[in-house]
Enzyme design. Structure first.
Site, mmCIF file in Angstrom:
data_model
loop_
_atom_site.group_PDB
_atom_site.id
_atom_site.type_symbol
_atom_site.label_atom_id
_atom_site.label_comp_id
_atom_site.label_asym_id
_atom_site.label_seq_id
_atom_site.Cartn_x
_atom_site.Cartn_y
_atom_site.Cartn_z
ATOM 1 N NE ARG A 69 -10.273 7.420 5.972
ATOM 2 C CZ ARG A 69 -9.318 8.265 5.590
ATOM 3 N NH1 ARG A 69 -9.374 9.527 5.963
ATOM 4 N NH2 ARG A 69 -8.299 7.858 4.861
ATOM 5 C CD GLU A 89 -2.777 1.326 2.442
ATOM 6 O OE1 GLU A 89 -2.692 0.469 3.345
ATOM 7 O OE2 GLU A 89 -3.620 2.237 2.473
ATOM 8 C CB SER A 100 -11.948 5.047 0.599
ATOM 9 O OG SER A 100 -11.831 4.959 1.995
ATOM 10 C CE LYS A 113 -5.958 -0.279 1.708
ATOM 11 N NZ LYS A 113 -6.614 -0.872 2.868
HETATM 12 P P1 13P Z 1 -9.293 4.288 3.916
HETATM 13 O O1 13P Z 1 -10.134 3.507 2.943
HETATM 14 O O2 13P Z 1 -10.082 4.921 5.008
HETATM 15 O O3 13P Z 1 -8.349 5.233 3.228
HETATM 16 O O4 13P Z 1 -8.371 3.254 4.657
HETATM 17 C C1 13P Z 1 -7.730 2.289 3.927
HETATM 18 C C2 13P Z 1 -6.585 1.793 4.689
HETATM 19 O O5 13P Z 1 -6.530 0.646 5.022
HETATM 20 C C3 13P Z 1 -5.513 2.742 5.034
HETATM 21 O O6 13P Z 1 -4.351 2.033 5.363
#
Ligand code: 13P
Length: 340
Positions: free
Chosen positions: A294, A177, A261, A219
């Site tokens: 979120r 990510e 998100s 991600k």
């Molecule tokens: P959000 O979808 O709220 O951005 O969170 C995703 C996530 O896992 C952040 O590490």
């Protein structure tokens, strides 16, 4: 490394139009979200909230995997069932956040480097023994004047690749990510350029560290204008830019792209994912899926309010929001679904 098992897990996480629910907020982040809604910030409140999530009836219709936090995997439901077992019994693959958080980067004001490689091999071994099947490491790339620097992108890409290699050694599918954040007044074009540069460096490092691309998931952020950018693009404009960027830099061997998100509203995140799938799904090498925190949880958390009596209604909101994203993967999302 059991290649076959890693590939099967990675495929399962993006199959049947399902996606991943990120419920791995660190204690400070979870407390911050609770505080904003006037919910008590205690270990018991975090446990009760997550019990509400994992006992949501039918959640596995749209959710393939759930990312948990270390505190949660050592907790139990009210009826005594350990969380990992509860998730598995619900037909959802359990995963875990393993980075130690994004910290200020020395010599680079405003930039961050994610910590947590020291001792990671032993932690991953324990996680695998506990029944966790995948892991997540988040790198934060801030946007602003003269940033991100090459030093920040390279250091984070290197850490992501070392984490991913350790995960595969331990039999856990790494979710890689690198998040180019939305805060700022940058244009979508600038986000495109930075996301492209970041992903190029990330895949270069993954290659150098010998990470098996078929046994991982990416991600990333969507390619978006900054939250404070005066010109906000259409849903279709975001979908086109995001897919164009990924076609340039994400190898076809990767099983899936599971977007974060990042602070988009639940409606916009679903609409943009939907537009990507409507326009491109049939000719892309990888699945375009979701791994939202979120954008799935927010409505449910607002309803829950820390009260047992609100659990059924909160669970309905969670189920509905997750289902909206399942529809978005199929290119069949309609904003009216949000109104149910
Ligand atoms: P959000 O979808 O709220 O951005 O969170 C995703 C996530 O896992 C952040 O590490």
């Amino acid at each position: 490394m059991n290649e076959k098992e890693l590939i099967e897990t990675a495929k399962s996480l993006v199959s049947n139009d399902k996606g991943i629910l990120a419920m791995d907020e660190s204690n400070p982040t979870c407390n911050k979200r609770f505080a904003a809604l006037g919910i008590q910030q205690t270990e018991e409140a975090r446990r009760a909230y997550r019990e509400m999530i994992v006992t949501t009836p039918g959640l596995s219709k749209s959710i393939s995997g759930a990312i948990l936090y270390d505190e949660t995997i050592r907790q139990h439901l009210t009826n005594g069932t350990p969380f990992i077992k509860a998730v598995t019994n619900a037909g959802i693959i359990p995963g875990i956040k393993v980075d130690g958080g994004a910290k200020e980067m020395a010599g680079h004001p405003g930039e961050k480097i994610s910590e947590g490689l020291d001792g990671l091999r032993d932690r991953l071994k324990e996680y695998a023994q506990l029944g966790l099947r995948f892991a997540k490491w988040r790198a934060v790339i801030a946007m602003g004047k003269d940033i991100p620097s090459v030093a920040c992108i390279e250091a984070n890409a290197h850490a992501l690749a070392r984490y991913a290699a350790l995960c595969q050694e331990a039999g856990l599918v790494p979710i890689v990510e690198p998040e180019v954040i939305m805060e700022g007044d940058h244009t979508m074009q600038r986000c495109f350029e930075v996301t492209e540069q970041v992903l190029k460096m990330v895949f270069n490092q993954l290659y150098k560290q010998g990470v098996m691309l078929e046994g991982m998931l990416l991600k990333p952020n969507m390619v978006l204008p900054g939250l404070a950018c005066p010109h906000q693009e259409s849903v279709e404009g975001v979908a086109d830019a995001t897919v164009k960027c990924f076609l340039r830099v994400v190898p076809a061997a990767v099983q899936g792209i599971t977007f974060l998100s990042g602070g988009q509203s639940p409606e916009l995140a679903a609409a943009r994912l939907n537009a990507m799938n409507v326009r491109f799904k049939s000719h892309l090498p990888w699945a375009l899926a979701f791994s939202f925190a979120r954008a799935i949880q927010q409505p449910a958390m607002e309803i829950w309010q820390g009260k047992e009596t609100n659990v059924p209604q909160a669970q309905k909101a969670l189920f509905d929001q997750a289902l909206c994203n399942w529809e978005a993967r199929r290119g069949e999302y309609n904003p009216k679904m949000e109104m149910k």
